[in-house]
Design a protein around this motif. Structure first.
Motif, PDB file in Angstrom:
ATOM      1  N   LEU A   1      32.462  49.652  27.308  1.00  0.00           N
ATOM      2  CA  LEU A   1      31.933  49.407  28.653  1.00  0.00           C
ATOM      3  C   LEU A   1      33.004  49.399  29.741  1.00  0.00           C
ATOM      4  O   LEU A   1      32.726  49.718  30.893  1.00  0.00           O
ATOM      5  N   ALA A   2      34.215  49.005  29.390  1.00  0.00           N
ATOM      6  CA  ALA A   2      35.280  48.958  30.400  1.00  0.00           C
ATOM      7  C   ALA A   2      36.464  49.804  29.953  1.00  0.00           C
ATOM      8  O   ALA A   2      36.731  49.926  28.755  1.00  0.00           O
ATOM      9  N   ASN A   3      37.129  50.398  30.901  1.00  0.00           N
ATOM     10  CA  ASN A   3      38.398  51.070  30.631  1.00  0.00           C
ATOM     11  C   ASN A   3      39.490  50.068  30.983  1.00  0.00           C
ATOM     12  O   ASN A   3      39.865  49.924  32.152  1.00  0.00           O
ATOM     13  N   THR A   4      39.996  49.369  29.956  1.00  0.00           N
ATOM     14  CA  THR A   4      40.866  48.211  30.223  1.00  0.00           C
ATOM     15  C   THR A   4      42.237  48.591  30.782  1.00  0.00           C
ATOM     16  O   THR A   4      43.010  47.713  31.149  1.00  0.00           O
ATOM     17  N   VAL A   5      42.536  49.885  30.841  1.00  0.00           N
ATOM     18  CA  VAL A   5      43.782  50.298  31.496  1.00  0.00           C
ATOM     19  C   VAL A   5      43.676  50.055  33.013  1.00  0.00           C
ATOM     20  O   VAL A   5      44.615  49.584  33.642  1.00  0.00           O
ATOM     21  N   ILE A   6      42.513  50.361  33.561  1.00  0.00           N
ATOM     22  CA  ILE A   6      42.359  50.246  35.018  1.00  0.00           C
ATOM     23  C   ILE A   6      41.284  49.240  35.442  1.00  0.00           C
ATOM     24  O   ILE A   6      41.137  48.951  36.620  1.00  0.00           O
ATOM     25  N   GLU A   7      40.535  48.703  34.472  1.00  0.00           N
ATOM     26  CA  GLU A   7      39.426  47.812  34.837  1.00  0.00           C
ATOM     27  C   GLU A   7      39.536  46.438  34.175  1.00  0.00           C
ATOM     28  O   GLU A   7      40.019  46.315  33.050  1.00  0.00           O
ATOM     29  N   ASP A   8      39.063  45.425  34.901  1.00  0.00           N
ATOM     30  CA  ASP A   8      38.886  44.089  34.335  1.00  0.00           C
ATOM     31  C   ASP A   8      37.394  43.834  34.184  1.00  0.00           C
ATOM     32  O   ASP A   8      36.585  44.514  34.816  1.00  0.00           O
ATOM     33  N   TYR A   9      37.052  42.846  33.374  1.00  0.00           N
ATOM     34  CA  TYR A   9      35.630  42.517  33.247  1.00  0.00           C
ATOM     35  C   TYR A   9      35.421  41.021  33.093  1.00  0.00           C
ATOM     36  O   TYR A   9      36.330  40.295  32.681  1.00  0.00           O
ATOM     37  N   THR A  10      34.254  40.567  33.478  1.00  0.00           N
ATOM     38  CA  THR A  10      33.854  39.185  33.234  1.00  0.00           C
ATOM     39  C   THR A  10      32.530  39.215  32.477  1.00  0.00           C
ATOM     40  O   THR A  10      31.741  40.145  32.644  1.00  0.00           O
ATOM     41  N   ILE A  11      32.327  38.204  31.656  1.00  0.00           N
ATOM     42  CA  ILE A  11      31.091  38.116  30.869  1.00  0.00           C
ATOM     43  C   ILE A  11      30.443  36.765  31.128  1.00  0.00           C
ATOM     44  O   ILE A  11      31.108  35.736  31.075  1.00  0.00           O
ATOM     45  N   GLU A  12      29.151  36.785  31.464  1.00  0.00           N
ATOM     46  CA  GLU A  12      28.379  35.538  31.540  1.00  0.00           C
ATOM     47  C   GLU A  12      27.211  35.663  30.577  1.00  0.00           C
ATOM     48  O   GLU A  12      26.492  36.653  30.609  1.00  0.00           O
ATOM     49  N   ILE A  13      27.036  34.649  29.756  1.00  0.00           N
ATOM     50  CA  ILE A  13      25.906  34.656  28.816  1.00  0.00           C
ATOM     51  C   ILE A  13      24.879  33.639  29.306  1.00  0.00           C
ATOM     52  O   ILE A  13      25.235  32.506  29.620  1.00  0.00           O
ATOM     53  N   ASP A  14      23.630  34.048  29.414  1.00  0.00           N
ATOM     54  CA  ASP A  14      22.598  33.048  29.768  1.00  0.00           C
ATOM     55  C   ASP A  14      21.300  33.285  29.015  1.00  0.00           C
ATOM     56  O   ASP A  14      21.247  34.087  28.102  1.00  0.00           O
TER      57      ASP A  14
END
Lengths: 79, 79
Positions: free
Chosen positions: B66-79
Motif C-alpha cells: 500500500l505504501a512506497n516506504t522510500v518516499i511515503e509514510d503511513y498511519t494506521i487507525e483500527i476501529d
C-alpha cells in the motif's frame, strides 16, 4: 490553520483502485480482507486563524475543485 | 474490524498533485492558501475481530503493497 479534507467515493460507486488493491492483497496471501476503498486525503495549510472562515473557505474549495460531488463525498476537519 | 490507512509523501518529497491543486485554487481566487499536500486514504474492512492481529496484518500490507516506504509514510487507525 490546517484543514484535513477526506474525499471518498459515495457508497455504490464502483472503486476500481480499491478493487485492484483488494485483488493484489489476495494474491499476496492476505486473507480475511472483506473490502478495500481508496480515497484522497488533502491537507491544506491556510493563512487565516479564524476557524469559521477556514471551514467556509475549505467547503467552497471542495465544492468547486477538490471533490466531484456527483460521485464523491467529503469530510473536513479544521485543526 | 475496519482499518483506516493514511499514506502521504514524506516531508521534502515533491508533491506535483498538491502543487497543481494549489495553483488551481489560486487561479480560482482562493487566497490565503499556504500549502496543499495530497495523500491517499485507504479503508480496509477486515474479517478478524482481533485488534492486534488487524494492526499487524495492515502494517504488513502497507510495507508490501500500500505504501512506497522510500518516499511515503503511513498511519494506521483500527476501529
Amino acid at each position: 490553520m490546517r484543514a484535513v479534507v477526506n474525499v471518498f467515493l459515495k457508497d455504490g460507486v464502483l472503486d476500481p483502485q480499491g478493487k485492484a488493491s483488494h485483488h493484489a492483497l489476495d494474491s499476496l496471501g492476505f486473507e480475511g480482507v472483506a473490502d478495500v476503498r481508496i480515497g484522497k486525503q488533502i491537507i491544506i495549510k491556510l493563512e487565516t486563524n479564524d476557524r469559521d472562515e477556514a471551514q467556509k473557505e475549505v467547503e467552497q474549495m471542495c465544492e468547486t475543485l477538490l471533490a466531484n460531488t456527483v460521485i464523491e463525498d467529503y469530510t473536513i476537519e479544521i485543526d
